[in-house]
Scaffold this motif. Structure first.
Motif, PDB file in Angstrom:
ATOM      1  N   GLN A   1       0.845  -1.192   0.000  1.00 33.78           N
ATOM      2  CA  GLN A   1       0.000   0.000   0.000  1.00 33.78           C
ATOM      3  C   GLN A   1       0.881   1.242   0.000  1.00 33.78           C
ATOM      4  OE1 GLN A   1      -2.312   0.541   3.512  1.00 33.78           O
ATOM      5  NE2 GLN A   1      -0.759  -0.321   4.871  1.00 33.78           N
ATOM      6  N   THR A   2       0.321   2.308  -0.493  1.00 30.09           N
ATOM      7  CA  THR A   2       1.061   3.569  -0.525  1.00 30.09           C
ATOM      8  C   THR A   2       0.298   4.602   0.281  1.00 30.09           C
ATOM      9  OG1 THR A   2       1.849   2.999  -2.717  1.00 30.09           O
ATOM     10  CG2 THR A   2       2.098   5.291  -2.035  1.00 30.09           C
ATOM     11  N   LEU A   3       1.040   5.242   1.199  1.00 29.01           N
ATOM     12  CA  LEU A   3       0.405   6.244   2.056  1.00 29.01           C
ATOM     13  C   LEU A   3       0.987   7.614   1.742  1.00 29.01           C
ATOM     14  CD1 LEU A   3       0.765   4.158   5.310  1.00 29.01           C
ATOM     15  CD2 LEU A   3      -1.339   4.507   4.002  1.00 29.01           C
ATOM     16  N   VAL A   4       0.121   8.592   1.714  1.00 32.82           N
ATOM     17  CA  VAL A   4       0.595   9.957   1.446  1.00 32.82           C
ATOM     18  C   VAL A   4       0.498  10.769   2.732  1.00 32.82           C
ATOM     19  CG1 VAL A   4       0.198  12.046   0.106  1.00 32.82           C
ATOM     20  CG2 VAL A   4      -0.182   9.802  -0.940  1.00 32.82           C
ATOM     21  N   PHE A   5       1.563  11.447   3.059  1.00 35.50           N
ATOM     22  CA  PHE A   5       1.598  12.257   4.284  1.00 35.50           C
ATOM     23  C   PHE A   5       1.708  13.736   3.924  1.00 35.50           C
ATOM     24  CE2 PHE A   5       2.162   8.959   7.456  1.00 35.50           C
ATOM     25  CZ  PHE A   5       2.617   7.888   6.704  1.00 35.50           C
ATOM     26  N   ASP A   6       0.925  14.565   4.616  1.00 34.05           N
ATOM     27  CA  ASP A   6       1.093  16.023   4.497  1.00 34.05           C
ATOM     28  C   ASP A   6       1.730  16.506   5.794  1.00 34.05           C
ATOM     29  OD1 ASP A   6      -0.140  16.058   2.021  1.00 34.05           O
ATOM     30  OD2 ASP A   6      -2.135  16.188   2.931  1.00 34.05           O
ATOM     31  N   THR A   7       2.739  17.324   5.646  1.00 37.20           N
ATOM     32  CA  THR A   7       3.458  17.764   6.854  1.00 37.20           C
ATOM     33  C   THR A   7       3.008  19.160   7.274  1.00 37.20           C
ATOM     34  OG1 THR A   7       5.217  18.649   5.476  1.00 37.20           O
ATOM     35  CG2 THR A   7       5.491  16.412   6.295  1.00 37.20           C
TER      36      THR A   7
ATOM     37  N   VAL B   1       4.851   7.074   1.167  1.00 35.12           N
ATOM     38  CA  VAL B   1       5.575   5.914   1.671  1.00 35.12           C
ATOM     39  C   VAL B   1       4.895   4.665   1.124  1.00 35.12           C
ATOM     40  CG1 VAL B   1       6.092   4.572   3.737  1.00 35.12           C
ATOM     41  CG2 VAL B   1       6.278   7.072   3.779  1.00 35.12           C
ATOM     42  N   SER B   2       5.666   3.781   0.559  1.00 34.91           N
ATOM     43  CA  SER B   2       5.115   2.531   0.046  1.00 34.91           C
ATOM     44  C   SER B   2       5.680   1.384   0.867  1.00 34.91           C
ATOM     45  CB  SER B   2       5.496   2.406  -1.431  1.00 34.91           C
ATOM     46  OG  SER B   2       5.469   1.072  -1.811  1.00 34.91           O
ATOM     47  N   MET B   3       4.776   0.501   1.356  1.00 30.28           N
ATOM     48  CA  MET B   3       5.231  -0.586   2.223  1.00 30.28           C
ATOM     49  C   MET B   3       4.303  -1.790   2.120  1.00 30.28           C
ATOM     50  SD  MET B   3       3.935   1.046   5.803  1.00 30.28           S
ATOM     51  CE  MET B   3       4.123  -0.418   6.794  1.00 30.28           C
ATOM     52  N   SER B   4       4.729  -2.889   2.670  1.00 32.51           N
ATOM     53  CA  SER B   4       3.933  -4.108   2.652  1.00 32.51           C
ATOM     54  C   SER B   4       2.707  -3.937   3.547  1.00 32.51           C
ATOM     55  CB  SER B   4       4.801  -5.258   3.146  1.00 32.51           C
ATOM     56  OG  SER B   4       3.985  -6.304   3.565  1.00 32.51           O
ATOM     57  N   THR B   5       1.561  -4.493   3.096  1.00 32.70           N
ATOM     58  CA  THR B   5       0.333  -4.342   3.892  1.00 32.70           C
ATOM     59  C   THR B   5       0.372  -5.192   5.154  1.00 32.70           C
ATOM     60  OG1 THR B   5      -0.604  -6.002   2.430  1.00 32.70           O
ATOM     61  CG2 THR B   5      -1.360  -3.739   2.118  1.00 32.70           C
ATOM     62  N   SER B   6       1.302  -6.158   5.218  1.00 33.76           N
ATOM     63  CA  SER B   6       1.319  -7.029   6.389  1.00 33.76           C
ATOM     64  C   SER B   6       1.918  -6.305   7.609  1.00 33.76           C
ATOM     65  CB  SER B   6       2.116  -8.297   6.077  1.00 33.76           C
ATOM     66  OG  SER B   6       3.415  -7.923   5.662  1.00 33.76           O
ATOM     67  N   ARG B   7       2.580  -5.190   7.383  1.00 33.50           N
ATOM     68  CA  ARG B   7       3.218  -4.481   8.505  1.00 33.50           C
ATOM     69  C   ARG B   7       2.292  -3.406   9.054  1.00 33.50           C
ATOM     70  NH1 ARG B   7       9.370  -3.583   7.101  1.00 33.50           N
ATOM     71  NH2 ARG B   7       8.991  -2.157   8.819  1.00 33.50           N
ATOM     72  N   ASP B   8       2.534  -3.090  10.333  1.00 36.18           N
ATOM     73  CA  ASP B   8       1.727  -2.004  10.903  1.00 36.18           C
ATOM     74  C   ASP B   8       2.378  -0.671  10.581  1.00 36.18           C
ATOM     75  OD1 ASP B   8       3.465  -0.987  13.159  1.00 36.18           O
ATOM     76  OD2 ASP B   8       3.397  -3.152  13.594  1.00 36.18           O
ATOM     77  N   ILE B   9       1.627   0.403  10.754  1.00 36.72           N
ATOM     78  CA  ILE B   9       2.181   1.709  10.375  1.00 36.72           C
ATOM     79  C   ILE B   9       2.580   2.540  11.596  1.00 36.72           C
ATOM     80  CG2 ILE B   9       0.963   1.827   8.166  1.00 36.72           C
ATOM     81  CD1 ILE B   9      -1.084   3.615   9.409  1.00 36.72           C
ATOM     82  N   ASN B  10       2.414   1.975  12.802  1.00 38.14           N
ATOM     83  CA  ASN B  10       2.823   2.731  13.997  1.00 38.14           C
ATOM     84  C   ASN B  10       4.291   3.126  13.944  1.00 38.14           C
ATOM     85  OD1 ASN B  10       0.338   1.754  14.601  1.00 38.14           O
ATOM     86  ND2 ASN B  10       0.784   1.482  16.785  1.00 38.14           N
ATOM     87  N   GLY B  11       5.094   2.140  13.451  1.00 35.97           N
ATOM     88  CA  GLY B  11       6.534   2.371  13.390  1.00 35.97           C
ATOM     89  C   GLY B  11       6.888   3.611  12.591  1.00 35.97           C
ATOM     90  N   LEU B  12       6.113   3.876  11.545  1.00 34.09           N
ATOM     91  CA  LEU B  12       6.401   5.038  10.696  1.00 34.09           C
ATOM     92  C   LEU B  12       6.379   6.313  11.526  1.00 34.09           C
ATOM     93  CD1 LEU B  12       4.168   4.359   7.543  1.00 34.09           C
ATOM     94  CD2 LEU B  12       6.561   3.760   7.894  1.00 34.09           C
TER      95      LEU B  12
ATOM     96  N   PHE C   1      13.617   5.982   6.600  1.00 32.45           N
ATOM     97  CA  PHE C   1      13.109   4.960   7.533  1.00 32.45           C
ATOM     98  C   PHE C   1      14.128   3.859   7.788  1.00 32.45           C
ATOM     99  CE2 PHE C   1       9.379   7.043   5.833  1.00 32.45           C
ATOM    100  CZ  PHE C   1       8.633   7.273   6.970  1.00 32.45           C
ATOM    101  N   ASN C   2      15.176   3.869   7.000  1.00 31.21           N
ATOM    102  CA  ASN C   2      16.242   2.901   7.213  1.00 31.21           C
ATOM    103  C   ASN C   2      15.718   1.465   7.212  1.00 31.21           C
ATOM    104  OD1 ASN C   2      18.824   2.100   7.550  1.00 31.21           O
ATOM    105  ND2 ASN C   2      18.983   2.643   9.735  1.00 31.21           N
ATOM    106  N   ASP C   3      14.953   1.136   6.210  1.00 30.63           N
ATOM    107  CA  ASP C   3      14.328  -0.202   6.119  1.00 30.63           C
ATOM    108  C   ASP C   3      14.162  -0.526   4.634  1.00 30.63           C
ATOM    109  OD1 ASP C   3      12.478  -2.312   5.875  1.00 30.63           O
ATOM    110  OD2 ASP C   3      11.469  -1.745   7.752  1.00 30.63           O
ATOM    111  N   PRO C   4      14.718  -1.651   4.171  1.00 30.76           N
ATOM    112  CA  PRO C   4      14.673  -1.960   2.730  1.00 30.76           C
ATOM    113  C   PRO C   4      13.245  -2.154   2.191  1.00 30.76           C
ATOM    114  CG  PRO C   4      15.529  -3.818   3.997  1.00 30.76           C
ATOM    115  CD  PRO C   4      15.426  -2.678   4.942  1.00 30.76           C
ATOM    116  N   ASP C   5      12.309  -2.507   3.087  1.00 32.05           N
ATOM    117  CA  ASP C   5      10.934  -2.734   2.606  1.00 32.05           C
ATOM    118  C   ASP C   5      10.164  -1.430   2.420  1.00 32.05           C
ATOM    119  OD1 ASP C   5       8.634  -4.377   1.978  1.00 32.05           O
ATOM    120  OD2 ASP C   5       7.831  -3.682   3.906  1.00 32.05           O
ATOM    121  N   ILE C   6      10.639  -0.356   2.990  1.00 36.43           N
ATOM    122  CA  ILE C   6       9.888   0.900   2.939  1.00 36.43           C
ATOM    123  C   ILE C   6      10.539   1.868   1.960  1.00 36.43           C
ATOM    124  CG2 ILE C   6       9.089   2.878   4.291  1.00 36.43           C
ATOM    125  CD1 ILE C   6       8.981   1.087   6.705  1.00 36.43           C
TER     126      ILE C   6
END
Ligand SMILES: Nc1ncnc2c1ncn2[C@@H]1O[C@H](COP(=O)(O)OP(=O)(O)OP(=O)(O)O)[C@@H](O)[C@H]1O
Ligand SMILES: [Mg+2]
Lengths: 257, 311
Positions: free
Chosen positions: B235-241, B268-279, B251-256
């Motif tokens: 999934q791809t998430l769009v953030f407005d700052t 940010v594009s990441m696997s749907t199996s992961r949670d997004i709290n870490g972001l 994010f220092n993570d090869p999956d993100i």
């Protein structure tokens, strides 16, 4: 489909058709009354007095049956061709096509609608003719039977026209270029005895001649053609057109892609 | 076909359609829909959805292949199969000059219903679709959404076992769409098999248990809704700052994967199996304050892409 269900479907189509032409009566019932009324007035009354006799009758008495027939033909044809084409155009014909109504019931329903309009207009015009002459009907059943057969023939023709039509122009071309000449040359205004032998021979190929003459025979008791032969031909025409229309419906011509 | 499961509401075998202009719209479709299913047929414009429905309802003639409705071939059991089928077409196809009530009554007549029964059914379905008050109005005076509901009422008047709807909610506002969904769900609970075509994954997701995806005249996916959604790997998430971004977040993570869009947003594009709290903890750590977040992906598009890839 059960016989009873088929009958209900037929009745549904017929009622819908009658509802249509009565709803738009200004386009369907009034124009023939006006044109045929003018014919009565001008040809029958004004010019007719100078013509004198035709086929042994006052000219007005001679042309009244022909003009009633003309109205029946034009209106039966127009009803089915414009109603069916407009069903195609608006796509509401799909309502029937997806339902289990068999093709022959669809055809009979629309033809019955054309017959209803033929009779309605025929009646209106007949009543109007009473203002110009006294009408005495010699053979009532024959007269009604001829109106029925004629409406059936031209309703079927209108149906086939609408199946092939892609635009509204396509349903006005045939009436203008085929129907009108057939009617005018079909003995509405004159007895074919006036024509030379060749003209009479050509006229014998015109189905309208048989309709007009049989109808005239029903009302006046005289005809240019043999009545039984004429009735036989009309039935043959109806059967031929019915089979053709059914075949086209079955093939889906103009309806199913 | 001999061994078609009699439980199927519809069985399509090797269905092909080449239109008169030479365009091949269907290239051999096989599809089974179980009785009582709520089934979605999903596909982009021109995929062939309406063509399939056209063939089922006999408005389009198949070039080859066969269709059975509740175990009976539509070509040989015309009456039975048509009686068990109700179709809501994609485009308006009722007379613009008739009254709403007459349109439904007339349709009842085509199915051999009349008198009290036809009137009762007409009232029942016009009420259910909120059109009873409009019964004496000419159909052309209805709004777009009402016209669509009228076509649903019309398709139900003979109470078919299988209802097929071709994009029933196109041009229908959100509130109405929800009430239409509820109506269809109730119908399905009461035993009507429903097939609908749609462009919206959300619609299929909300309503349907099983789904087929069609693309360019071929079925590219035919599975349960749940399995399909599980396949949506990323999934791809769009953030407005809140403040201007000085650098792209790391994010220092090869999956993100992270991509800066402009001075005040990134995705940010990441696997749907992961949670997004870490972001969020990473972003807070880098002093980036988030004003808003949304899911960017056109998931439907992603679905097509992944379906095509897996072929
Ligand atoms: N009558 C026709 N003649 C020729 N080609 C046609 C005809 N009808 C449809 N097509 C073509 O067949 C293909 C499939 O069309 P169809 O209407 O089945 O697509 P669809 O999946 O329903 O699309 P949409 O989501 O836009 O409704 C398209 O490429 C279309 O152009
Ligand atoms: Mg479509």
């Amino acid at each position: 489909m059960l016989a009873n269900h088929k009958y209900i479907a037929f009745e549904t189509i017929l009622i819908k058709e009658i509802r249509r032409f009565t709803r738009i009566w200004l386009q369907t019932l009034v124009p023939p009354a006006i044109t045929i009324g003018l014919y009565f007035l001008i040809f029958g009354n004004l010019i007719g007095r100078r013509i004198g006799e035709m086929g042994g009758y006052n000219y007005i008495d001679f042309i009244v049956p022909g003009l009633i027939m003309m109205a029946v033909i034009q209106n039966a044809y127009a009803n089915v061709s414009s109603s069916f084409f407009s069903n195609k155009f608006q796509r509401c014909i799909e309502e029937i096509l997806v339902s289990p109504v068999p093709n022959y019931v669809i055809l009979l329903g629309f033809v019955a609608g054309g017959v209803a309009r033929g009779f309605a207009v025929g009646l209106i015009v007949t009543i109007m003719s009473l203002f110009f002459t006294s009408l005495h009907i010699e053979h009532v059943f024959l007269t009604l039977f001829v109106v029925l057969l004629t409406s059936v023939v031209f309703s079927l023709a209108g149906f086939i026209n609408a199946l092939y039509a892609n635009t509204f122009d396509d349903i006005s071309i045939i009436p203008t270029f085929v129907l009108t000449p057939l009617i005018y040359l079909g003995g509405v205004f004159y007895s074919i005895e006036l024509l030379p032998a060749f003209g009479q021979w050509i006229s014998a190929l015109n189905p309208v001649l048989y309709m007009v003459n049989t109808f005239r025979y029903g009302i006046l008791g005289t005809s240019d053609v043999n009545i039984f032969w004429a009735l036989f031909l009309l039935m043959l025409f109806s059967a031929g057109l019915f089979v053709t229309a059914l075949y086209l419906l079955r093939r889906g011509t103009g309806l199913r892609q | 076909m001999h061994n078609i499961n009699p439980q199927n509401a519809i069985s399509i075998r090797n269905l092909q359609k080449t239109y008169a202009n030479g365009h091949q719209a269907l290239k051999g479709i096989d599809l089974d829909v179980q009785e009582n299913d709520f089934f979605a047929l999903l596909g982009p414009n021109g995929a062939g959805k309406s063509t399939i429905i056209g063939i089922i309802s006999t408005l389009v003639r198949a070039t080859s292949g066969s269709i059975q409705v509740f175990g009976q071939d539509v070509a040989t059991h015309v009456y039975e199969t048509k009686l068990s089928l109700g179709v809501v077409p994609q485009e308006i196809n009722f007379s613009q000059f008739e009254k709403v009530g007459d349109i439904v009554m007339t349709q009842a007549g085509y199915y051999g219903l009349r008198g009290a029964l036809a009137r009762e059914r007409t009232e029942k379905y016009l009420r259910k679709l909120d059109l009873w008050e409009k019964r004496d109005n000419r159909s052309r005076m209805l709004s777009g959404g009402m016209k669509r509901r009228l076509m649903i009422a019309r398709a139900l008047v003979h109470e078919p076992r299988l209802l097929i709807l071709d994009e029933p909610t196109a041009g229908v506002d959100i509130e109405l769409r929800r009430s239409m969904w509820e109506f269809l769900q109730e119908l399905n609970r009461n035993g009507t098999t429903i097939i609908l075509t749609t462009h919206y994954l959300e619609e299929a997701e909300n309503l349907c248990r099983n789904i087929a995806i069609i693309n360019q005249g071929q079925i590219v996916e035919n599975t349960s809704m749940r399995k399909l959604l599980g396949k949506l790997a990323r999934q791809t998430l769009v953030f407005d700052t809140c403040e201007e971004l000085t650098l792209t977040p790391d994010f220092n993570d090869p999956d993100i994967e992270c991509l800066r869009i402009d001075s005040h947003s990134f995705e940010v594009s990441m696997s749907t199996s992961r949670d997004i709290n870490g972001l969020f903890s990473v972003l807070s750590g880098q002093g980036i304050l988030i004003k808003a977040m949304r899911n960017k992906t056109n998931r439907l598009e992603e679905l097509f892409l992944s379906s095509l890839k897996n072929q």
